[in-house]
Design an enzyme around this catalytic site. Structure first.
Site, PDB file in Angstrom:
ATOM      1  N   GLU A 336       0.837  -1.196   0.000  1.00 41.13           N
ATOM      2  CA  GLU A 336       0.000   0.000   0.000  1.00 41.13           C
ATOM      3  C   GLU A 336       0.874   1.249   0.000  1.00 41.13           C
ATOM      4  O   GLU A 336       1.676   1.451   0.914  1.00 41.13           O
ATOM      5  CB  GLU A 336      -0.897   0.036   1.239  1.00 41.13           C
ATOM      6  N   CYS A 337       0.726   2.071  -1.010  1.00 44.55           N
ATOM      7  CA  CYS A 337       1.361   3.382  -1.083  1.00 44.55           C
ATOM      8  C   CYS A 337       2.888   3.270  -0.986  1.00 44.55           C
ATOM      9  O   CYS A 337       3.548   3.073  -1.990  1.00 44.55           O
ATOM     10  CB  CYS A 337       0.798   4.312  -0.019  1.00 44.55           C
ATOM     11  N   ALA A 338       3.462   3.374   0.213  1.00 44.18           N
ATOM     12  CA  ALA A 338       4.907   3.240   0.341  1.00 44.18           C
ATOM     13  C   ALA A 338       5.380   1.889  -0.167  1.00 44.18           C
ATOM     14  O   ALA A 338       6.435   1.781  -0.798  1.00 44.18           O
ATOM     15  CB  ALA A 338       5.319   3.422   1.802  1.00 44.18           C
ATOM     16  N   LEU A 340       4.015   0.209  -2.544  1.00 46.29           N
ATOM     17  CA  LEU A 340       4.003   0.323  -3.999  1.00 46.29           C
ATOM     18  C   LEU A 340       5.309   0.928  -4.500  1.00 46.29           C
ATOM     19  O   LEU A 340       5.926   0.417  -5.451  1.00 46.29           O
ATOM     20  CB  LEU A 340       2.814   1.185  -4.435  1.00 46.29           C
ATOM     21  N   SER A 433      -0.882  -0.757  -4.760  1.00 48.76           N
ATOM     22  CA  SER A 433      -1.565   0.462  -5.204  1.00 48.76           C
ATOM     23  C   SER A 433      -1.387   1.550  -4.168  1.00 48.76           C
ATOM     24  O   SER A 433      -0.891   1.315  -3.053  1.00 48.76           O
ATOM     25  CB  SER A 433      -3.058   0.200  -5.427  1.00 48.76           C
TER      26      SER A 433
END
Length: 849
Positions: A336-338, A340, A433
């Site tokens: 998630e985010c980081a 990704l 993502s």
């Protein structure tokens, strides 16, 4: 359950500062407080956890569903006697276009909680009353029970505001004046996380003291107690996941979770759900750990700030390659985010894992907002058409943002589609993502992930992969964990047969052969520049030299330490019965070892080895608890059966300063907790000290050797329960504290000494920064130190290379939990530090194979 919500008219009024300060002040006044945050924010709960000692929790209707707000509040507050909920933005600000959905007011109504309003009054006076009146009357279903005035300029200013507020009927609970010393620093995504601030504990201690002084805590508690009773069941991860899974494996599967300073964003309930589903969550640090936890069968790479630490993450090639291999082998992976960004090929040009055909970079534009997303195809976390709620929060972009139909050969598809278009990468074993989701609101996602972990670990690929990792692996600190009767021992063989108390003590090994008896003074031989001995290298104060010379007049009679103990009692505001003068910390440990018939003594390592030596001479075999990566104290790692626990603060040789709450968490009925504060006087403000706390079962040891440059005098003291101090005194030989030691103790606890100690502590911090900045420039890993020394991982052979070049540094492989890659460096004046750094650069080059 007593509870309240801390809100504000808008962002920037000081909600986080005041809410965190309230949590800390209430905790320090004896309450068990749970901290909660309205909204998706990860950073504020980190400060809440630091303040309360309990996991910070989030209450977000969009992420978890309105129906789960009360259950999650009850779950997070279980075992507490008071809950403090920090709001988000302005009191009535929620999702745009929804009339305040997911606002602080929404959560206050749903949890039937009274509101305490924090108002920044720095730019107004009487107008504050109009503002508060509007907040009270705008929505009467939300009860504003009190107001705290923040950033007050003067007493006259406060009086004007208070008089104006009398007409509103809202009581003023506190008046907080401006104090820039308790404001948390910010950067591109808001506050710097507590995990990344070396000064977080000290800042929190100042904040707690300030709030306790400025706010009527009894009235705050009364308001919390006025909340009506709650009905319903607490959130239960087992019950939540039961409808989404049929089998929980009897053999637990390891899920490796990214942590450390670069990956601080994850909800506490995520690990609890995985645990309920038969997963063993183990945290690893992408900054330093070079391997995944043994037996890894799943990966969870949450949010954080890899962009801030990109160079260090990139330099950790062994771990990057290990993760790339795991993803390629089909290990179920959520990013998630980081996470990704970490899986991309590059981040701002720095090589990353390379598991995704994409590159990431910083951007000046902030992406922030709630999302409702749909899975266009079935993937690891969702079936085709599966709908989730989440949020985005980042200043980076990924190119490409997703793969199209022409890229089907890659095996990756689009993770989510939303009103903002398709985004992310997904497959049956991968999800990556920008979307942050709260699995408490979507337990089926946790169940799908856990099922994939179980399937993979049982597959032939999983068995082969795990077989390659199921060996004793080096920790980030270079030691190896070996389980011995429930304790964690180091790779250094310090085990001995247990000898019952009262049996003849074993003959002590010589200093040359017993690693626990190796001291820094043997390193500093003639002709070498001394960075091995931790004694302050500046001149002694004239008043101390005068006191030592004056002691010569008394050497013709037997020494009497009562004057010294009275001086220490005055210094720490304790009864004199709670003070024992000692011939340094070494004598204190010897007295302690013989004071009582210990059944299960435990020494927390790495730290000063004298407690081990003293306990073994008394016939005991102490167990070791080795601290993990970054050597932070984990109270739960200490066995419940331990009746004696010894820990250093700040520790020797790591320099790590443990927060006071973590030390307090060690206290148990029937247990003695010994805190060695030999270097605490070198910590500005002595933050995290327990010397003045008078906690039952806590013994604090102090040494005057280091800061005052008097190792030859052997002066120190112990502080603790009168009964425990009496037991130590009964073991002390007569006249062991010399006339010179007595004079030194009296002199070094005076008001002049306190002022000089503060000056020296500040100077140590400044000089230490020169050393650590230089180590950073050389790419040498070192621990964040609060002590007059720094533990640095220079690599094998560098200790000898430095010695050959004329520099003495303390070898660290004689400390349990460390190996020959580490050295301890005493803080010296900037000119000496710079010359040392130049020598170190050459030594590093020479030591490379």
């Amino acid at each position: 359950m007593p509870r309240l919500v801390v809100a504000a008219p808008a962002s920037g009024h000081g909600k986080t500062t005041i809410a965190t300060g309230l949590m800390a002040a209430l905790s320090r006044s004896g309450h068990r407080v749970s901290g909660h945050k309205v909204g998706p924010d990860y950073i504020d709960p980190g400060y809440h956890e630091l303040a309360t000692g309990l996991p910070g929790r989030n209450l977000d209707p969009h992420l978890a569903g309105e129906e789960r707000l009360l259950p999650l509040l009850l779950h997070g507050a279980a075992g507490s006697d008071l809950a403090v909920v920090e709001g988000v933005m302005g009191l009535h600000d929620g999702m745009l276009g929804t009339d305040g959905y997911a606002s602080t007011a929404h959560v206050a109504r749903a949890t039937h909680s009274p509101v305490v309003l924090v108002v920044d009054v720095s730019s107004a006076s009487r107008s504050i009353a109009a503002l508060v009146h509007g907040m009270v009357t705008f929505d009467t279903s939300v009860r504003v029970a009190g107001v705290i005035l923040n950033k007050v300029g003067s007493t006259r200013h406060a009086d004007e505001v208070v008089r104006a507020l009398e007409g509103t009927g809202v009581p003023v609970l506190g008046i907080v004046h401006r104090d820039d010393g308790v404001v948390a620093p910010s950067r591109h995504l808001g506050l710097v996380p507590a995990e990344e601030r070396d000064d977080a504990v000290a800042a929190l201690d100042r904040l707690a003291a300030r709030v306790a002084k400025a706010v009527d805590l009894e009235e705050v508690v009364r308001i919390a107690q006025s909340a009506p009773p709650l009905t319903g069941e607490a959130w239960d991860p087992v019950a939540e996941t039961a409808p989404h899974t049929t089998v929980v494996p009897s053999q637990r599967r390891v899920v490796a979770v990214a942590g450390g300073r670069s990956f601080t964003f994850r909800y506490a309930e995520t690990a609890e759900l995985l645990d309920a589903l038969g997963c063993d969550v183990r945290v690893f640090d992408p900054l330093h750990d070079e391997a995944l936890p043994e037996g890894t069968s799943g990966l969870y790479l949450g949010g954080g700030f890899p962009e801030v630490h990109a160079a260090t993450i990139s330099a950790n090639e062994p771990l990057r390659h290990a993760i790339a291999d795991a993803v390629a082998a089909g290990v179920p992976t959520v990013a998630e985010c980081a996470g990704l960004l970490y899986l991309c090929r590059t981040l701002d040009g720095a090589p990353m894992v390379g598991a995704l055909p994409a590159d990431a970079a910083m951007t000046p534009r902030l992406t922030l907002g709630y999302r409702t997303a749909v899975a266009p195809e079935e993937h690891l976390l969702a079936p085709a058409g599966g709908r989730v709620t989440g949020h985005e929060f980042h200043r980076t972009h990924v190119t490409p943002a997703h793969l199209g139909p022409d890229d089907a050969a890659s095996g990756l598809s689009v993770a989510w589609t939303s009103a903002h278009g398709p985004a992310g990468f997904a497959s049956p074993t991968l999800h990556a993502s920008y979307l942050h989701t709260h699995w408490a609101g979507h337990p089926r996602m946790a169940a799908r992930f856990a099922a994939a972990v179980t399937r993979w670990s049982s597959s032939p690929d999983g068995e082969r992969q795990r077989a390659r990792t199921d060996v004793s692996r080096p920790l980030g600190n270079g030691s190896v964990h070996v389980e011995v009767h429930g304790s964690v021992e180091s790779g250094l063989d310090t085990r001995r047969p247990f000898v019952p108390h009262g049996a003849a003590a074993r003959p002590a090994k010589s200093r040359a052969t017993d690693p626990l008896r190796h001291h820094g003074d043997v390193e500093a031989t003639d002709g070498l520049v001394d960075l091995a001995v931790n004694v302050h290298d500046g001149p002694r104060p004239p008043w101390l030299d005068d006191a030592l010379r004056g002691a010569l007049e008394h050497v013709g009679r037997y020494p009497d330490a009562r004057e010294a103990e009275a001086a220490v009692a005055h210094r720490h505001t304790r009864p004199v019965e709670e003070v024992l003068a000692t011939a340094g910390a070494a004598e204190a440990f010897t007295l302690l070892a013989r004071a009582r018939p210990w059944q299960h003594p435990v020494v927390v390592h790495p730290q000063f080895t004298e407690p081990d030596v003293a306990l073994r001479q008394a016939g005991y075999e102490p167990r070791h608890v080795l601290l993990g990566h970054d050597f932070a104290l984990e109270p739960d790692a200490v066995p419940d059966a331990a009746d004696l626990v010894v820990v250093g603060n700040p520790t020797n040789p790591t320099g790590v300063l443990h927060p006071a709450w973590a030390l307090r968490a060690l206290v148990r009925p029937g247990r003695v907790v010994v805190v060695d504060e030999a270097f605490m006087d070198a910590v500005p403000g002595e933050s995290a000290s327990l010397a003045d706390a008078r906690l039952p079962g806590v013994l604090v040891l102090r040494s005057l050797t280091k800061l005052w440059s008097i190792p030859g005098v052997r002066a120190g003291y112990a502080l603790g329960d009168a009964d425990l101090v009496a037991d130590l005194r009964a073991q002390q030989p007569p006249w062991s504290v010399s006339s010179h030691a007595t004079a030194a103790i009296v002199a070094c606890t005076s008001d002049d000494a306190r002022a000089e100690a503060a000056r020296r502590a500040s100077q140590v911090a400044q000089h230490r920064a020169v050393l650590t900045d230089g180590l950073d420039a050389l790419g040498v890993r070192h621990l964040p130190s609060a002590a007059p020394f720094v533990l640095a991982e220079v690599g094998t052979g560098v200790h000898g290379a430095l010695r050959s070049a004329g520099w003495a540094v303390r070898r660290a492989d004689t400390f349990p939990g460390l190996d020959d890659r580490w050295v301890r460096l005493a803080v010296r004046a900037p000119d000496v530090a710079r010359r040392f750094l130049a020598a170190l650069e050459i030594a590093l080059q020479e030591a490379r194979p």
